[in-house]
Design an enzyme around this catalytic site. Structure first.
Site, mmCIF file in Angstrom:
data_model
loop_
_atom_site.group_PDB
_atom_site.id
_atom_site.type_symbol
_atom_site.label_atom_id
_atom_site.label_comp_id
_atom_site.label_asym_id
_atom_site.label_seq_id
_atom_site.Cartn_x
_atom_site.Cartn_y
_atom_site.Cartn_z
ATOM 1 N N GLU A 1 52.273 -10.604 -25.356
ATOM 2 C CA GLU A 1 52.668 -11.944 -24.918
ATOM 3 C C GLU A 1 53.273 -12.729 -26.075
ATOM 4 O O GLU A 1 54.334 -13.346 -25.938
ATOM 5 C CB GLU A 1 51.446 -12.679 -24.356
ATOM 6 C CG GLU A 1 50.991 -12.161 -23.007
ATOM 7 C CD GLU A 1 49.689 -12.770 -22.538
ATOM 8 O OE1 GLU A 1 49.421 -12.702 -21.331
ATOM 9 O OE2 GLU A 1 48.936 -13.301 -23.381
ATOM 10 N N THR B 1 48.058 -16.292 -12.893
ATOM 11 C CA THR B 1 49.038 -17.358 -12.657
ATOM 12 C C THR B 1 50.458 -16.836 -12.867
ATOM 13 O O THR B 1 51.354 -17.104 -12.060
ATOM 14 C CB THR B 1 48.771 -18.560 -13.581
ATOM 15 O OG1 THR B 1 47.410 -18.965 -13.450
ATOM 16 C CG2 THR B 1 49.660 -19.736 -13.212
ATOM 17 N N ASP C 1 44.704 -19.781 -21.045
ATOM 18 C CA ASP C 1 43.271 -19.910 -20.771
ATOM 19 C C ASP C 1 42.751 -21.295 -21.145
ATOM 20 O O ASP C 1 41.805 -21.791 -20.531
ATOM 21 C CB ASP C 1 42.496 -18.831 -21.532
ATOM 22 C CG ASP C 1 42.919 -17.433 -21.109
ATOM 23 O OD1 ASP C 1 42.892 -17.153 -19.900
ATOM 24 O OD2 ASP C 1 43.299 -16.621 -21.976
#
Length: 295
Positions: free
Chosen positions: A155, A79, A136
């Site tokens: 991240e 994404t 997720d």
């Protein structure tokens, strides 16, 4: 005949606003742009595919939250790929200028470089204006499970430094409680990794989980090789499989973080500014309440 011709002319005029978008990366079906919204004409009853939903939210995040002169965190995953793509397009067209970005993985870095997005690191830019990434799982409090692609440490390091953290998902990622729908990844040191795995599984908040060492590629929690998966940071990943929803995600985050041998974990609690959600009924945005960052 004159009435028929007039009707045809009116119809042609009414659809002119939906001219196809010229994209650097063409989607699998035709994309149309109107009032900063993306519409897809797919072959199956105009229902957007999952990749098209991902593209919609990725593009919207950049269009709505990125301005010239910003420092932008670039997430990792299928994404986030579209957000990086959109940023590259707007820089190439000149609609955005003076942007620098911080990637959260090697593969995002390579994509950004291919799009000529200027890159920096936290060493020179410790404060970000916005970070954009997928997730997720997303619970009703906008706590997240991230790290299915193995980039959870980088991240979190980047996204916790951002003034705004924008999460982009399709509606399949929404859940009533974190855990059962997607394994929770935990990045650990290679040294005595079996000991650390057992220690994690024995934590009070992790009781009942099945702790599995990730094998093969670090970018998927599906075993695809015989060797232990190694992250971009040279560490291992343990995936925690839960049969029931995690009762207290912030408490579990704290217990995992305080475990010697754990580098970091995939629970992102209290970090989200807004979630952009693509679904069968269109795009919606859910904004978080004022929460302290407790990742």
């Amino acid at each position: 005949m004159k009435l028929f011709a007039a009707a045809i002319t009116l119809l042609a005029g009414s659809t002119s606003a939906f001219a196809p978008v010229k994209l650097a990366h063409q989607p699998t079906s035709r994309a149309y742009y109107l009032n900063k919204k993306y519409y897809f004409a797919s072959s199956s009853l105009n229902m957007a595919t999952q990749d098209e939903l991902k593209q919609q939210v990725g593009y919207k995040a950049v269009d709505d939250y990125v301005q010239s002169g910003m420092v932008v965190g670039l997430g990792t995953g299928s994404t986030a790929y579209f957000a990086v793509e959109r940023l590259g397009q707007l820089l190439a067209s000149g609609e955005l200028k003076d942007i620098v970005a911080i990637p959260t993985s090697v593969r995002t870095k390579e994509q950004a470089e291919s799009l000529k997005i200027p890159l920096v690191t936290l060493d020179t830019h410790s404060k970000l204006d916005v970070a954009i990434d997928g997730a997720d799982e997303v619970d009703p409090d906008l706590n997240l499970v991230k790290g299915g692609g193995g980039a959870l440490l980088r991240e979190k390091m980047v996204e916790v430094c951002a003034d705004k953290f924008i999460v982009i998902v399709d509606e399949s990622k929404l859940c009533d409680g974190l855990g059962p729908g997607f394994p929770l990844p935990v990045e650990i040191t290679p040294f005595c990794h079996e000991h650390t795995l057992r220690t994690i599984a024995a934590l009070p908040s992790c009781k009942g989980c099945d702790a599995v060492l990730r094998m093969g590629s670090s970018s998927t929690n599906k075993p695809d090789g015989d060797e232990i998966a190694i992250t971009d940071n040279g560490n291992y990943i343990v995936d925690l499989h839960f049969k029931e929803a995690i009762k207290d995600a912030p408490q579990m985050a704290s217990e995992l973080k305080n475990t010697v041998g754990v580098v970091d974990h995939g629970l992102f609690c209290g970090m989200t500014t807004a979630v952009i959600i693509a679904g069968k009924d269109g795009i919606s945005v859910k904004e978080a309440k004022e929460l302290s960052k407790t990742a």
